[in-house]
Design a protein around this motif. Structure first.
Motif, PDB file in Angstrom:
ATOM      1  N   ASP A 110       0.772  -1.206   0.031  1.00 11.29           N
ATOM      2  CA  ASP A 110       0.217   0.047   0.120  1.00 11.29           C
ATOM      3  C   ASP A 110       0.852   1.168  -0.034  1.00 11.29           C
ATOM      4  N   LYS A 111       0.336   2.305  -0.525  1.00  8.26           N
ATOM      5  CA  LYS A 111       1.202   3.706  -0.728  1.00  8.26           C
ATOM      6  C   LYS A 111       0.050   4.583  -1.052  1.00  8.26           C
ATOM      7  N   TYR A 112       0.600   5.929  -0.896  1.00  2.36           N
ATOM      8  CA  TYR A 112      -0.130   7.030  -1.660  1.00  2.36           C
ATOM      9  C   TYR A 112       1.256   7.962  -2.247  1.00  2.36           C
ATOM     10  N   ASP A 113       1.122   7.904  -3.718  1.00  2.00           N
ATOM     11  CA  ASP A 113       2.286   8.673  -4.430  1.00  2.00           C
ATOM     12  C   ASP A 113       2.241  10.051  -4.118  1.00  2.00           C
ATOM     13  N   TRP A 114       2.964  10.804  -4.866  1.00  2.00           N
ATOM     14  CA  TRP A 114       3.075  12.241  -4.580  1.00  2.00           C
ATOM     15  C   TRP A 114       1.882  13.096  -4.959  1.00  2.00           C
ATOM     16  N   HIS A 115       1.482  13.683  -4.083  1.00  2.00           N
ATOM     17  CA  HIS A 115       0.282  14.577  -4.085  1.00  2.00           C
ATOM     18  C   HIS A 115       0.075  15.758  -3.253  1.00  2.00           C
ATOM     19  N   LEU A 116      -0.883  16.557  -3.430  1.00  2.00           N
ATOM     20  CA  LEU A 116      -1.205  17.681  -2.627  1.00  2.00           C
ATOM     21  C   LEU A 116      -2.452  17.330  -1.893  1.00  2.00           C
ATOM     22  N   ASP A 117      -2.747  17.684  -0.887  1.00  2.00           N
ATOM     23  CA  ASP A 117      -4.107  17.615  -0.014  1.00  2.00           C
ATOM     24  C   ASP A 117      -5.134  18.476  -0.617  1.00  2.00           C
ATOM     25  N   ILE A 118      -4.897  19.630  -1.485  1.00  2.00           N
ATOM     26  CA  ILE A 118      -5.738  20.481  -1.878  1.00  2.00           C
ATOM     27  C   ILE A 118      -5.724  20.370  -3.386  1.00  2.00           C
ATOM     28  N   GLY A 119      -6.912  20.890  -3.814  1.00  2.00           N
ATOM     29  CA  GLY A 119      -7.251  21.083  -5.270  1.00  2.00           C
ATOM     30  C   GLY A 119      -8.621  21.711  -5.522  1.00  2.00           C
ATOM     31  N   LYS A 120      -9.160  21.251  -6.513  1.00  2.00           N
ATOM     32  CA  LYS A 120     -10.576  21.976  -6.663  1.00  2.00           C
ATOM     33  C   LYS A 120     -11.561  21.244  -5.958  1.00  2.00           C
ATOM     34  N   ASN A 121     -12.847  21.622  -6.177  1.00  2.00           N
ATOM     35  CA  ASN A 121     -13.795  21.140  -5.670  1.00  2.00           C
ATOM     36  C   ASN A 121     -13.902  21.041  -4.065  1.00  2.00           C
ATOM     37  N   GLU A 122     -14.212  19.802  -3.264  1.00  2.00           N
ATOM     38  CA  GLU A 122     -14.148  19.847  -1.885  1.00  2.00           C
ATOM     39  C   GLU A 122     -12.690  20.044  -1.114  1.00  2.00           C
TER      40      GLU A 122
END
Length: 199
Positions: A110-122
């Motif tokens: 299990d993993k979660y690759d590179w990302h931000l917690d912020i984006g569009k919508n909610e």
């Protein structure tokens, strides 16, 4: 322009939860019916993409109070409020609003690759991300929580603490990932303080 001379990208607080409180939350996960976690913020249609994020979750709604009377939701909010006052200085309205507390279980690649917690919508209203480490660091291999900023020496990226019961706070716009689990199981909590979208 007003500067912020106290800003740090990542704040750690050891012993935010006791080992017993961590174990209670882990048991709460095991007693529930976990679901696959989706990706959020910039995706259309199905949010399930195990090439990016592979982890199980249980969402805890409303105010979470542990068996010893510890008010988990309230204490996370207070910690974030102090961090914002002393460090981040984001524009947030009182009373602070917290998204659902999410219990996570990472195991078997299990993993979660590179990302931000912020984006569009909610996710556009997420301001401060909060992570609580529930597992003992000896209970798993891999699964490091890595940020997209260099450490003090500048020779590698900065990593979040693996100490059981520790709290990590950082801006929702800071890139990060959870490296794949290679052995054992990692339990953690994630949630976010909410506010109007950054301008």
């Amino acid at each position: 322009m007003k500067e912020n001379n106290k800003f740090n990208f990542v704040l750690h607080r050891d012993n935010f939860l006791t080992p017993e409180q961590c174990d209670e939350l882990i048991q709460k996960f095991e007693d529930s019916k976990p679901q696959k976690s989706g990706v959020a913020g910039t995706y259309e249609g199905s949010t399930l993409n195990e090439n990016v994020r592979k982890v199980q979750e249980v969402r805890l709604q409303n105010d979470v109070v542990l068996s010893d009377g510890f008010k988990l939701t309230k204490n996370i909010i207070v910690a974030c409020e102090m961090a914002n006052l002393l460090n981040f200085n984001f524009q947030l309205e009182k009373p602070y609003q917290l998204e659902d507390i999410v219990l996570l279980r990472y195991e078997d690649t299990d993993k979660y690759d590179w990302h931000l917690d912020i984006g569009k919508n909610e996710t556009s209203v997420r301001k401060i991300s909060a992570i609580i480490q529930l597992s003992d660091e000896q209970d798993y291999e891999g699964g490091d929580f890595e940020f997209s900023i260099a450490n003090d020496e500048g020779d590698e990226n900065y990593f979040g603490t693996r100490k059981k019961g520790s709290l990590i706070l950082f801006p929702a716009f800071l890139g990060h990932r959870v490296r794949p689990i290679t052995k054992g199981v990692r339990y953690s909590i994630v949630t976010w303080i909410l506010g109007d979208a950054f301008k």
